[in-house]
Design a protein around this motif. Structure first.
Motif, mmCIF file in Angstrom:
data_model
loop_
_atom_site.group_PDB
_atom_site.id
_atom_site.type_symbol
_atom_site.label_atom_id
_atom_site.label_comp_id
_atom_site.label_asym_id
_atom_site.label_seq_id
_atom_site.Cartn_x
_atom_site.Cartn_y
_atom_site.Cartn_z
ATOM 1 N N SER A 112 0.849 -1.197 0.000
ATOM 2 C CA SER A 112 0.000 0.000 0.000
ATOM 3 C C SER A 112 0.880 1.241 0.000
ATOM 4 O O SER A 112 2.077 1.177 0.314
ATOM 5 N N GLY A 113 0.237 2.362 -0.319
ATOM 6 C CA GLY A 113 0.964 3.617 -0.313
ATOM 7 C C GLY A 113 1.555 3.918 1.056
ATOM 8 O O GLY A 113 2.714 4.317 1.173
ATOM 9 N N ALA A 114 0.741 3.718 2.085
ATOM 10 C CA ALA A 114 1.221 4.012 3.447
ATOM 11 C C ALA A 114 2.464 3.184 3.769
ATOM 12 O O ALA A 114 3.421 3.686 4.377
ATOM 13 N N VAL A 117 5.448 4.663 2.205
ATOM 14 C CA VAL A 117 5.896 5.830 2.975
ATOM 15 C C VAL A 117 6.716 5.373 4.190
ATOM 16 O O VAL A 117 7.810 5.884 4.465
ATOM 17 N N PHE A 140 -0.704 14.591 2.627
ATOM 18 C CA PHE A 140 -1.346 13.325 2.989
ATOM 19 C C PHE A 140 -0.408 12.204 2.581
ATOM 20 O O PHE A 140 0.014 12.122 1.424
ATOM 21 N N HIS A 141 -0.076 11.330 3.537
ATOM 22 C CA HIS A 141 0.834 10.231 3.219
ATOM 23 C C HIS A 141 0.289 8.875 3.659
ATOM 24 O O HIS A 141 1.011 7.881 3.570
ATOM 25 N N GLY A 142 -0.942 8.807 4.166
ATOM 26 C CA GLY A 142 -1.506 7.504 4.516
ATOM 27 C C GLY A 142 -1.943 7.431 5.960
ATOM 28 O O GLY A 142 -1.895 8.427 6.700
ATOM 29 N N GLU A 215 4.674 15.634 -1.620
ATOM 30 C CA GLU A 215 3.936 15.230 -2.821
ATOM 31 C C GLU A 215 4.187 16.323 -3.861
ATOM 32 O O GLU A 215 4.024 17.504 -3.549
ATOM 33 N N GLU A 220 -4.820 14.724 -1.458
ATOM 34 C CA GLU A 220 -5.900 14.906 -0.478
ATOM 35 C C GLU A 220 -5.907 16.342 0.062
ATOM 36 O O GLU A 220 -6.946 16.858 0.442
ATOM 37 N N ASP A 248 6.594 11.678 -2.823
ATOM 38 C CA ASP A 248 5.467 10.753 -2.726
ATOM 39 C C ASP A 248 4.602 10.944 -3.979
ATOM 40 O O ASP A 248 3.835 11.896 -4.082
ATOM 41 N N ILE A 250 2.442 8.721 -5.023
ATOM 42 C CA ILE A 250 1.446 7.649 -4.932
ATOM 43 C C ILE A 250 0.149 8.036 -5.649
ATOM 44 O O ILE A 250 -0.444 7.218 -6.349
ATOM 45 N N GLN A 251 -0.258 9.296 -5.510
ATOM 46 C CA GLN A 251 -1.466 9.746 -6.218
ATOM 47 C C GLN A 251 -1.113 10.441 -7.543
ATOM 48 O O GLN A 251 -1.819 10.292 -8.532
ATOM 49 N N LYS A 277 -1.073 3.156 -5.790
ATOM 50 C CA LYS A 277 -2.335 3.394 -6.501
ATOM 51 C C LYS A 277 -2.316 2.830 -7.930
ATOM 52 O O LYS A 277 -2.375 1.629 -8.119
HETATM 53 C C1 LIG Z 1 0.004 11.042 -1.798
HETATM 54 C C2 LIG Z 1 -0.443 9.815 -1.080
HETATM 55 N N1 LIG Z 1 0.427 9.131 -0.318
HETATM 56 C C3 LIG Z 1 0.068 8.023 0.346
HETATM 57 C C4 LIG Z 1 -1.212 7.542 0.276
HETATM 58 C C5 LIG Z 1 -1.592 6.303 1.042
HETATM 59 O O1 LIG Z 1 -1.830 5.266 0.156
HETATM 60 P P1 LIG Z 1 -2.656 3.979 0.645
HETATM 61 O O2 LIG Z 1 -4.059 4.425 0.832
HETATM 62 O O3 LIG Z 1 -2.486 3.000 -0.489
HETATM 63 O O4 LIG Z 1 -2.018 3.501 1.894
HETATM 64 C C6 LIG Z 1 -2.162 8.220 -0.493
HETATM 65 C C7 LIG Z 1 -3.560 7.760 -0.555
HETATM 66 O O5 LIG Z 1 -4.485 8.488 -0.883
HETATM 67 C C8 LIG Z 1 -1.770 9.386 -1.194
HETATM 68 O O6 LIG Z 1 -2.644 10.095 -1.929
#
Ligand SMILES: Cc1ncc(COP(=O)(O)O)c(C=O)c1O
Length: 433
Positions: A112-114, A117, A140-142, A215, A220, A248, A250-251, A277
């Motif tokens: 997962s993204g979290a 991180v 936002f990082h999770g 990011e 978010e 980051d 991820i998004q 993602k």
């Molecule tokens: C920039 C960013 N980092 C980390 C995450 C966390 O990802 P996950 O929900 O897969 O843990 C998100 C999720 O929205 C995100 O937008």
């Protein structure tokens, strides 16, 4: 499985699933394809949410589904730590090739993204032997503890969940529409970036900082895009102090902004880049890619997890990269131009739109009650999302005040679907304006 209605399934959800995991719509999905979601009662919705930025290549892209099925027929799991497999190392090789930076890189995969991180932070701390991490306002990082600590927003993410992790420091981001320093771009000289040096004097010593994490476009936090020169300045300061610069993506990554990675718009090369993602197109897959010497710092056994880089997820990831590299980036650029042009037209017409911003098809509109005071119009944004849903369009909002409407539609959305979705959105805007 039994055929149940949305209402029956909702009753089961209420009874058996805690209320914490939020739901934007009350529907249960039967199938999804491209940019269309069909619920269990046969009603179709245009999808401007893409499973929160996961479906850049579209729901059930043929090549992704074929790769998943082929892999599932061979084996579904051995654990990479127990018996390795080719899709993992092939995907790592591809990530090392396509991520910015002309230097040796290594990649490892998590779920997962979290988790990406968490591992980015672990690796940066190990490599630098320093404790502190600098994150940004509106980040936002999770939702795991370090990721949640790095996350800025209190409601709904952090409220009631403390205490959080130590040694996390937060500085203002380049949110030009609501500048923390009360300045205006470009006259400000991008002071917010240079202020990192002051931050090291008043908040945390530079030589205790392992990493700065950002990011490239805050997701978010409100689809916030810094000025073009922002990240090169931040990165230069990091380099001066031996700090690992983590992006980051991820998004914002995997084609979301019309380039494979949003940091490429800023001409900045991170030391570590986090992906998730849309990399797995719906399968739990996230990546940590970075300079080989940093990634190799932790000892053998220091990194890992049972499912990380699951073979089916890696096959999906490889299919995603093929699709993105074939033609989708060009499509994304055109999609972005179209959506942005429409939003800018709306801004002239509807006073409730305070700001339109984004990169490529990662575009948002910030709603305000009044353009002079910029008072956030969070309730109105919620109303717009609900009205859109009732009229067959699934979409999301974001921002500290929940007043930013954002689009994360699959990049494969057809012109007709896009136009129908935008028409629903505009009808809603007219009603709330
Ligand atoms: C920039 C960013 N980092 C980390 C995450 C966390 O990802 P996950 O929900 O897969 O843990 C998100 C999720 O929205 C995100 O937008």
């Amino acid at each position: 499985m039994e055929k149940r209605s949305n209402q029956e399934l909702m009753a089961m959800r209420q009874e058996h699933v805690p209320r914490g995991p939020f739901n934007i719509t009350p529907i249960f999905v039967k199938r999804a394809k491209g940019a269309i979601i069909e619920d269990v009662e046969g009603r179709e919705y245009i999808d401007f949410a893409g499973g929160i930025g996961v479906e850049n290549v579209g729901h059930c892209a043929e090549q992704v589904v074929a790769a998943i099925k082929e892999q599932a027929d061979q084996f579904t799991h051995t654990c990479f730590h127990v018996a390795m497999y080719e899709p993992y190392v092939e995907l790592a090789k591809r990530m090392n090739e396509i991520t910015p930076g002309d230097f040796p890189k290594k990649t490892f995969f998590v779920n997962s993204g979290a988790e990406a991180v968490e591992n980015g932070v672990k690796i940066a701390r190990y490599a630098t032997k320093r404790p502190a991490i600098v994150a940004f306002q509106n980040a936002f990082h999770g939702r795991t503890y370090m990721a949640l600590t790095l996350t800025s927003q209190i409601q709904p993410y952090k409220w009631g969940f403390g205490p959080f992790c130590p040694e996390v420091y937060r500085m203002p981001f380049a949110y030009c529409y609501r500048c923390a320093f009360g300045l205006e771009y470009p006259g400000c000289g991008v002071y917010c970036a240079d202020s990192l040096e002051d931050f090291f004097v008043t908040n945390v010593a530079a030589d205790s900082v392992a990493a700065v994490i950002a990011e490239p476009v805050q997701g978010e936090g409100g689809f916030i895009v810094p000025p073009p020169e922002y990240f090169t300045r931040i990165k230069a300061i990091c380099e001066n102090h031996g700090i690992v610069f983590i992006m980051d993506e991820i998004q914002s990554g995997m084609g979301r902004t019309g380039k494979l990675f949003a940091c490429q718009h800023f001409n900045v090369t991170p030391d570590i880049i986090l992906t998730g993602k849309s990399l797995g197109a719906g399968l739990p897959l996230a990546g940590v890619t970075g300079r080989a010497e940093i990634m190799d710092a932790p000892h053998v056994g220091g990194l890992g997890g049972t499912y990380g880089g699951n073979p089916i997820a890696c096959r999906a990831g490889l299919a995603v990269l093929d699709l993105l590299q074939a033609e989708l980036l060009e499509t994304a650029v055109q999609l972005g131009e179209r959506v942005r042009a429409r939003f800018l037209n709306w801004q002239e017409e509807y006073k409730i739109i305070g700001d339109v911003r984004g990169l490529g098809p990662m575009v948002g509109i910030e709603l305000v009650k009044d353009r002079a005071s910029k008072e956030p119009a969070g309730d109105e944004a919620g109303d717009l999302v609900n009205r859109s849903y009732e009229n067959g369009l699934i979409m999301l909002r974001c921002g500290a005040y929940h007043n930013v409407i954002r689009v994360l539609m699959p990049l494969v959305i057809t012109n007709d679907q896009l136009e129908r979705g935008l028409a629903i959105l505009e009808d809603g805007l007219k009603e709330i304006a």
